[in-house]
Scaffold this motif. Structure first.
Motif, PDB file in Angstrom:
ATOM      1  N   LEU A 315       0.826  -1.197   0.000  1.00 64.98           N
ATOM      2  CA  LEU A 315       0.000   0.000   0.000  1.00 64.98           C
ATOM      3  C   LEU A 315       0.868   1.258   0.000  1.00 64.98           C
ATOM      4  N   SER A 316       1.935   1.224   0.791  1.00 66.15           N
ATOM      5  CA  SER A 316       2.816   2.396   0.858  1.00 66.15           C
ATOM      6  C   SER A 316       3.507   2.650  -0.484  1.00 66.15           C
ATOM      7  N   ARG A 317       3.810   1.579  -1.177  1.00 60.86           N
ATOM      8  CA  ARG A 317       4.473   1.731  -2.473  1.00 60.86           C
ATOM      9  C   ARG A 317       3.564   2.408  -3.491  1.00 60.86           C
ATOM     10  N   THR A 318       2.269   2.259  -3.343  1.00 65.15           N
ATOM     11  CA  THR A 318       1.361   2.937  -4.273  1.00 65.15           C
ATOM     12  C   THR A 318       1.398   4.449  -4.083  1.00 65.15           C
ATOM     13  N   ILE A 319       1.995   4.898  -2.960  1.00 62.93           N
ATOM     14  CA  ILE A 319       2.113   6.337  -2.697  1.00 62.93           C
ATOM     15  C   ILE A 319       3.553   6.810  -2.901  1.00 62.93           C
ATOM     16  N   THR A 320       4.505   6.060  -2.335  1.00 59.92           N
ATOM     17  CA  THR A 320       5.903   6.512  -2.389  1.00 59.92           C
ATOM     18  C   THR A 320       6.466   6.488  -3.814  1.00 59.92           C
ATOM     19  N   VAL A 321       6.126   5.481  -4.582  1.00 60.41           N
ATOM     20  CA  VAL A 321       6.664   5.402  -5.949  1.00 60.41           C
ATOM     21  C   VAL A 321       6.182   6.589  -6.786  1.00 60.41           C
ATOM     22  N   PRO A 322       4.853   6.903  -6.819  1.00 62.91           N
ATOM     23  CA  PRO A 322       4.421   8.087  -7.584  1.00 62.91           C
ATOM     24  C   PRO A 322       5.039   9.380  -7.055  1.00 62.91           C
ATOM     25  N   LEU A 323       5.149   9.513  -5.719  1.00 64.90           N
ATOM     26  CA  LEU A 323       5.749  10.728  -5.155  1.00 64.90           C
ATOM     27  C   LEU A 323       7.194  10.890  -5.609  1.00 64.90           C
ATOM     28  N   GLU A 341       7.294  14.769 -18.982  1.00 63.50           N
ATOM     29  CA  GLU A 341       5.880  14.328 -19.037  1.00 63.50           C
ATOM     30  C   GLU A 341       5.417  14.025 -17.611  1.00 63.50           C
ATOM     31  N   ILE A 342       4.504  14.808 -17.099  1.00 62.57           N
ATOM     32  CA  ILE A 342       4.026  14.640 -15.725  1.00 62.57           C
ATOM     33  C   ILE A 342       3.050  13.446 -15.667  1.00 62.57           C
ATOM     34  N   LYS A 343       3.361  12.492 -14.819  1.00 64.02           N
ATOM     35  CA  LYS A 343       2.517  11.294 -14.678  1.00 64.02           C
ATOM     36  C   LYS A 343       1.573  11.458 -13.484  1.00 64.02           C
ATOM     37  N   HIS A 344       0.603  10.530 -13.412  1.00 63.13           N
ATOM     38  CA  HIS A 344      -0.314  10.390 -12.253  1.00 63.13           C
ATOM     39  C   HIS A 344      -1.301  11.540 -12.106  1.00 63.13           C
ATOM     40  N   THR A 345      -1.496  12.325 -13.180  1.00 60.88           N
ATOM     41  CA  THR A 345      -2.449  13.431 -13.099  1.00 60.88           C
ATOM     42  C   THR A 345      -3.900  12.925 -13.031  1.00 60.88           C
ATOM     43  N   GLY A 346      -4.105  11.678 -13.343  1.00 65.65           N
ATOM     44  CA  GLY A 346      -5.479  11.133 -13.336  1.00 65.65           C
ATOM     45  C   GLY A 346      -5.912  10.545 -11.998  1.00 65.65           C
ATOM     46  N   ARG A 347      -5.033  10.512 -11.042  1.00 61.86           N
ATOM     47  CA  ARG A 347      -5.375   9.948  -9.727  1.00 61.86           C
ATOM     48  C   ARG A 347      -6.333  10.868  -8.987  1.00 61.86           C
ATOM     49  N   LYS A 348      -7.241  10.313  -8.225  1.00 62.55           N
ATOM     50  CA  LYS A 348      -8.254  11.081  -7.511  1.00 62.55           C
ATOM     51  C   LYS A 348      -7.880  11.275  -6.037  1.00 62.55           C
ATOM     52  N   ASP A 349      -6.634  11.442  -5.740  1.00 57.86           N
ATOM     53  CA  ASP A 349      -6.197  11.648  -4.362  1.00 57.86           C
ATOM     54  C   ASP A 349      -5.180  12.774  -4.313  1.00 57.86           C
ATOM     55  N   GLU A 350      -4.558  12.932  -3.176  1.00 56.08           N
ATOM     56  CA  GLU A 350      -3.598  14.018  -3.002  1.00 56.08           C
ATOM     57  C   GLU A 350      -2.433  13.907  -3.977  1.00 56.08           C
ATOM     58  N   VAL A 351      -2.026  12.690  -4.304  1.00 54.27           N
ATOM     59  CA  VAL A 351      -0.933  12.487  -5.267  1.00 54.27           C
ATOM     60  C   VAL A 351      -1.353  13.043  -6.623  1.00 54.27           C
ATOM     61  N   GLY A 352      -2.615  12.787  -7.000  1.00 47.13           N
ATOM     62  CA  GLY A 352      -3.125  13.325  -8.278  1.00 47.13           C
ATOM     63  C   GLY A 352      -3.181  14.845  -8.252  1.00 47.13           C
ATOM     64  N   ASP A 353      -3.598  15.413  -7.087  1.00 49.87           N
ATOM     65  CA  ASP A 353      -3.644  16.873  -6.976  1.00 49.87           C
ATOM     66  C   ASP A 353      -2.241  17.463  -7.163  1.00 49.87           C
ATOM     67  N   LEU A 354      -1.251  16.851  -6.518  1.00 43.13           N
ATOM     68  CA  LEU A 354       0.117  17.346  -6.609  1.00 43.13           C
ATOM     69  C   LEU A 354       0.619  17.267  -8.061  1.00 43.13           C
ATOM     70  N   ALA A 355       0.270  16.166  -8.756  1.00 43.65           N
ATOM     71  CA  ALA A 355       0.674  16.009 -10.150  1.00 43.65           C
ATOM     72  C   ALA A 355       0.013  17.096 -11.006  1.00 43.65           C
ATOM     73  N   GLN A 356      -1.281  17.388 -10.754  1.00 45.24           N
ATOM     74  CA  GLN A 356      -1.942  18.429 -11.505  1.00 45.24           C
ATOM     75  C   GLN A 356      -1.262  19.764 -11.277  1.00 45.24           C
TER      76      GLN A 356
END
Length: 356
Positions: A315-323, A341-356
């Protein structure tokens, strides 16, 4: 307790229903008449013992296999007609024996044909036995058609001094006249079977269950004894005395072999007689069960911890790897590398917000 008490009540009900049967009333009257005719010619006991015991071609323990002595007597005519029915009753219900008495105390019929057959239970050699007591209780003027009289297990001479218990009831005809007595010799094997069946429900290898009388002697065999315990082995403990006094509980004692046992005990009432019902298991066996439960609980706990750890890692890897990837992208942007190329912009969580 419920199973044993229910079983004894079933025996009582069966005895009363059988005694009310027209076939039984008819059998008693016909055996009485045939008994009287034998008396005109000689001694009934000598005659019937010769016909159905001494000259019986079947071995001891199987004398009931003879339906007809073929001596031409009226008694044998009555016997061949009614014996198969009583024999089937005795075998299907598991009773040791079935007796018919006239009101003078003569054993005018029995299925098993032991030495008490054709004797007088009032003044004969077995007048001091519980079979005699069972007859007298049922033959008493105060006994009614719905009364049943139970007598606890004692050594019984005609059955090679094996433990014997009896239950009796008076027999009345359709006019309400008392014509005789019906009695059963109780089935010890069936009672033991009930106790053994309960042990198999989860008391382990050392589990045991048995019944104890008010005299502290066993009424059923111990599960682990190779000898006969009934009326020969005594268990004189506080738990037994408490159960006979009507108390229930759980305790611990040393059994007759010096083994520490956990015991559950309580009273059991069978047809007006109080016994103690005992169920026990060795302390070692109980402790091993507890140890096994503790081990299983520990294993389950460790499995959960490992599973949670593994799940947490992934579960942690699903956050740390994108970060980490976004961090690298930001570093490139800071160096004016606009081709990133910015990845993970489609995620619906804080990681996606940061990517946006």
């Amino acid at each position: 307790t419920t199973e044993v008490e229910t079983y004894f009540n079933m025996i009582k009900d069966d005895l009363l229903i059988t005694a009310h049967s027209e076939d039984v009333v008819s059998a008693i009257k016909k055996f009485q008449s045939a008994w009287f005719e034998l008396g005109l010619e000689g001694n009934q006991k000598q005659t019937l013992h010769k016909l159905y015991i001494d000259n019986n071609p079947h071995p001891a323990g199987k004398k009931d296999m003879l339906d007809n002595a073929e001596d031409g007597s009226r008694y044998s005519d009555v016997h061949v007609k009614h014996h198969p029915w009583f024999q089937e009753l005795q075998q299907k219900k598991g009773y040791y024996d079935v007796f018919l008495f006239d009101l003078d105390g003569n054993v005018i019929y029995s299925v098993f044909k032991e030495l008490d057959f054709a004797t007088n239970i009032n003044n004969g050699q077995y007048k001091d036995t519980d079979l005699s007591n069972a007859f007298r209780a049922a033959a008493a003027p105060s006994a009614t058609r719905n009364d049943a009289f139970f007598f606890d297990f004692k050594p019984y001479a005609p059955s090679n001094n094996a433990p014997a218990s009896f239950i009796s009831t008076p027999v009345f005809d359709t006019k309400g006249e008392k014509v005789g007595v019906l009695a059963y010799q109780m089935p010890l094997g069936k009672i033991m079977g009930l106790m053994k069946a309960n042990v198999k429900k989860g008391l382990g290898e050392t589990g045991n269950s048995f019944l104890i009388g008010a005299d502290s002697f066993y009424r059923t065999d111990s599960m682990h004894s190779k000898e006969n315990d009934v009326l020969t082995v005594k268990l004189d403990t506080d738990e037994v005395h408490d159960a006979i006094a009507g108390k229930s509980g759980i305790g611990k004692y040393l059994d007759n072999n010096g083994v520490k046992e956990f015991v559950a005990y309580g009273p059991i009432d069978v047809l007006g007689t109080r016994w103690a019902i005992i169920m026990e298991q060795s302390e070692h066996d109980v402790s091993s069960v507890i140890t096994k439960m503790e081990y299983e609980a520990l294993v389950a706990f460790l499995v959960v911890i490992i599973a949670v750890t593994i799940a947490g890692y992934f579960l942690s890897r699903t956050i740390t790897v994108p970060l980490n990837q976004i961090t690298d992208d930001i570093k490139r942007l800071s160096r004016d590398d606009l081709s990133v190329e910015i990845k993970h912009t489609g995620r619906k969580d804080e990681v996606g917000d940061l990517a946006q």
